[in-house]
Write a protein that holds these residues in place. Structure first.
Motif, PDB file in Angstrom:
ATOM      1  N   SER A 137      58.891  21.399  46.748  1.00  0.00           N
ATOM      2  CA  SER A 137      58.835  22.285  45.584  1.00  0.00           C
ATOM      3  C   SER A 137      59.769  21.743  44.511  1.00  0.00           C
ATOM      4  CB  SER A 137      59.261  23.706  45.976  1.00  0.00           C
ATOM      5  OG  SER A 137      60.593  23.720  46.415  1.00  0.00           O
ATOM      6  N   ASN A 138      59.334  21.829  43.263  1.00  0.00           N
ATOM      7  CA  ASN A 138      60.099  21.246  42.174  1.00  0.00           C
ATOM      8  C   ASN A 138      59.841  22.054  40.917  1.00  0.00           C
ATOM      9  OD1 ASN A 138      61.719  19.559  40.781  1.00  0.00           O
ATOM     10  ND2 ASN A 138      60.309  17.836  40.698  1.00  0.00           N
ATOM     11  N   VAL A 139      60.854  22.703  40.413  1.00  0.00           N
ATOM     12  CA  VAL A 139      60.677  23.585  39.268  1.00  0.00           C
ATOM     13  C   VAL A 139      60.756  22.819  37.950  1.00  0.00           C
ATOM     14  CG1 VAL A 139      61.579  25.626  38.078  1.00  0.00           C
ATOM     15  CG2 VAL A 139      61.647  25.513  40.578  1.00  0.00           C
ATOM     16  N   LEU A 140      61.640  21.858  37.857  1.00  0.00           N
ATOM     17  CA  LEU A 140      61.869  21.172  36.587  1.00  0.00           C
ATOM     18  C   LEU A 140      60.752  20.203  36.220  1.00  0.00           C
ATOM     19  CD1 LEU A 140      65.694  20.419  36.888  1.00  0.00           C
ATOM     20  CD2 LEU A 140      64.597  22.101  35.413  1.00  0.00           C
ATOM     21  N   PHE A 141      60.089  19.636  37.224  1.00  0.00           N
ATOM     22  CA  PHE A 141      59.052  18.642  36.973  1.00  0.00           C
ATOM     23  C   PHE A 141      57.825  18.954  37.811  1.00  0.00           C
ATOM     24  CE2 PHE A 141      63.193  16.544  36.479  1.00  0.00           C
ATOM     25  CZ  PHE A 141      63.114  16.149  35.145  1.00  0.00           C
ATOM     26  N   LYS A 142      56.686  18.487  37.347  1.00  0.00           N
ATOM     27  CA  LYS A 142      55.462  18.661  38.119  1.00  0.00           C
ATOM     28  C   LYS A 142      55.411  17.705  39.295  1.00  0.00           C
ATOM     29  CE  LYS A 142      52.710  20.365  34.231  1.00  0.00           C
ATOM     30  NZ  LYS A 142      51.534  20.142  33.354  1.00  0.00           N
ATOM     31  N   ASN A 143      56.028  16.548  39.118  1.00  0.00           N
ATOM     32  CA  ASN A 143      55.986  15.498  40.130  1.00  0.00           C
ATOM     33  C   ASN A 143      57.404  15.203  40.596  1.00  0.00           C
ATOM     34  OD1 ASN A 143      55.736  13.064  41.575  1.00  0.00           O
ATOM     35  ND2 ASN A 143      53.980  12.415  40.336  1.00  0.00           N
ATOM     36  N   ARG A 144      57.615  15.237  41.904  1.00  0.00           N
ATOM     37  CA  ARG A 144      58.947  14.970  42.452  1.00  0.00           C
ATOM     38  C   ARG A 144      59.425  13.564  42.089  1.00  0.00           C
ATOM     39  NH1 ARG A 144      61.831  17.236  46.719  1.00  0.00           N
ATOM     40  NH2 ARG A 144      63.855  16.206  46.872  1.00  0.00           N
ATOM     41  N   LEU A 195      61.782  13.526  39.078  1.00  0.00           N
ATOM     42  CA  LEU A 195      63.166  13.880  39.399  1.00  0.00           C
ATOM     43  C   LEU A 195      63.866  12.704  40.065  1.00  0.00           C
ATOM     44  CD1 LEU A 195      65.485  15.948  39.653  1.00  0.00           C
ATOM     45  CD2 LEU A 195      64.483  16.641  41.843  1.00  0.00           C
ATOM     46  N   ASN A 196      63.185  12.068  41.010  1.00  0.00           N
ATOM     47  CA  ASN A 196      63.781  10.919  41.694  1.00  0.00           C
ATOM     48  C   ASN A 196      64.115   9.807  40.712  1.00  0.00           C
ATOM     49  OD1 ASN A 196      63.487  12.291  44.108  1.00  0.00           O
ATOM     50  ND2 ASN A 196      61.585  11.247  44.666  1.00  0.00           N
TER      51      ASN A 196
END
Length: 422
Positions: free
Chosen positions: A301-308, A311-312
């Protein structure tokens, strides 16, 4: 027969030895397993003792403390959320978890996150010349023809000189707050070629915030409200240049005073940041903890971005110290080696100091916010207590040309902030 008996005796000895080994292993494994089950901070403090440890630390420095708010996050959960001391010493108004502090330069993380959201959508590219995103003829003082990219802004190596204190903030909330006009009016000199020198630039991060405005079609504070604060339920934070969108938070901010390290009241400690995306956020430490938790999601689950993967990418090394393999920046996040590798950012504004630091691997992080300017007991000392010593505190960058480090005797995580604050 003799040989058979001898052979049998040897087998019995071997069997006995093996049995002994298996018994030792059987005893040892559970003990080791039990030991591993004790979750700790990076400095090996059991998480079950963390609140008690922080309480004791604050108590030992009480006479040097105005107010401090501490939040600790582990695996997406808040495990400590406490405030200590006085928001207003003169009127004996105690701080609590609803006390509103200034974020100062931690606000820059909102810029980096917003940029990466637009990169994910294909609306921005980190290595494109930023003049493609700006109105024609935006710059008047560029000395070099080399492209300036969003990565240059994130790395503070676009070549601009930083401004003085009087250029960084102002006192009249009724002044013009149009970000584009402010950036044009206050354009600094470009004194180095892009990519050649890292020199802290509040202007550069303000410019990145303006690019977010240009591409999204929203004022930066509205973009952040919609795409960061609202989805994270950060209901006690604003990044409006004067806080006018949240008069309730302004009132709470006005109930806290700012002090020096030796607890002297700083008059007129409510200031406004010229390039406001670079340092205008204010809110509770608890809310900042929500943002911190979103940087360390416990599952897919990732709130800030659609794709993990986005974030990575944002949290991956994008710049190393020149001539070394030592990580320096992860797309604007500062990389710092305590007992574990961490990502962090800190800030100083007139009367306030703040720090956010986390270990993405163990998903443990902390927020420390104080109402003391250039405070050290908590956002250096307490962080070291929880994360261990800063192993890179004496690093020397190539040829001594790094103008990011005006204080050689202080930990490496201080130098990225010049005396011009924020």
């Amino acid at each position: 027969m003799q040989m058979n008996r001898g052979h049998h005796t040897v087998n019995k000895v071997i069997a006995s030895v093996l049995s002994y080994i298996f018994i030792i292993m059987a005893i040892a494994v559970p003990a080791h397993a039990d030991e591993k089950q004790v979750e700790t901070t990076p400095s090996r403090i059991p998480l079950s003792n963390l609140e008690e440890t922080i309480d004791a630390y604050v108590a030992s420095y009480e006479k040097y403390t105005a107010a401090v708010s501490v939040v600790a996050i582990k695996d997406g959960e808040t495990i400590v959320n406490k405030a200590y001391g006085y928001a207003d010493i003169e009127n004996q108004r105690k701080a609590d978890t609803s006390t509103v502090f200034e974020w100062a330069s931690i606000s820059k993380l909102l810029v980096y996150t917003s940029v990466m959201q637009l990169v994910e959508q294909g609306k921005l590219d980190l290595e494109t010349d930023i003049r493609e995103y700006l109105p024609e003829g935006f710059f008047k003082k560029l000395k070099y023809d080399e492209p300036i990219t969003l990565l240059n802004l994130m790395h503070h190596n676009a070549g601009w000189e930083d401004q003085t204190v009087t250029e960084v903030y102002y006192y009249d909330e009724n002044e013009n707050v149009d970000l584009g006009d402010t950036l044009r009016k206050n354009e600094p000199k470009q004194i180095y070629k892009p990519n050649s020198i890292v020199g802290y630039s509040n202007y550069g991060i303000g410019l990145a915030g303006y690019i977010v405005e240009e591409i999204s079609g929203q004022p930066f504070y509205e973009y952040v409200n919609q795409h960061i604060f609202k989805p994270l339920h950060m209901n006690d934070t604003t990044v409006h240049p004067t806080g006018r969108d949240r008069p309730d938070l302004v009132q709470r901010r006005n109930e806290i005073e700012g002090y020096t390290k030796d607890l002297k009241l700083i008059p007129e400690n409510r200031v406004y940041v010229t390039f406001y995306p670079t340092g205008a956020a204010m809110g509770t430490a608890e809310d900042l903890g929500k943002f911190l938790a979103a940087l360390m999601p416990v599952d897919d689950s990732n709130v800030l971005f659609k794709n993990r993967d986005t974030l990575n990418e944002m949290l991956s090394t994008s710049l190393y110290y020149e001539g070394t393999s030592t990580p320096r920046f992860a797309h604007g996040f500062v990389e710092m080696e305590y007992w574990v590798p961490t990502l962090m950012h800190e800030g100083n504004l007139k009367g306030f100091s703040s720090k956010l630091v986390f270990d993405p691997e163990s998903k443990f992080g902390m927020v420390v916010m104080t109402n003391q300017s250039f405070e050290e007991i908590y956002y250096y000392g307490l962080i070291k207590e929880i994360f261990g010593d800063n192993v890179n505190s004496n690093i020397i960058t190539s040829e001594g040309e790094d103008i990011f480090n005006p204080h050689d005797d202080l930990p490496l995580d201080l130098p990225i902030y010049s005396d011009s604050l924020i």
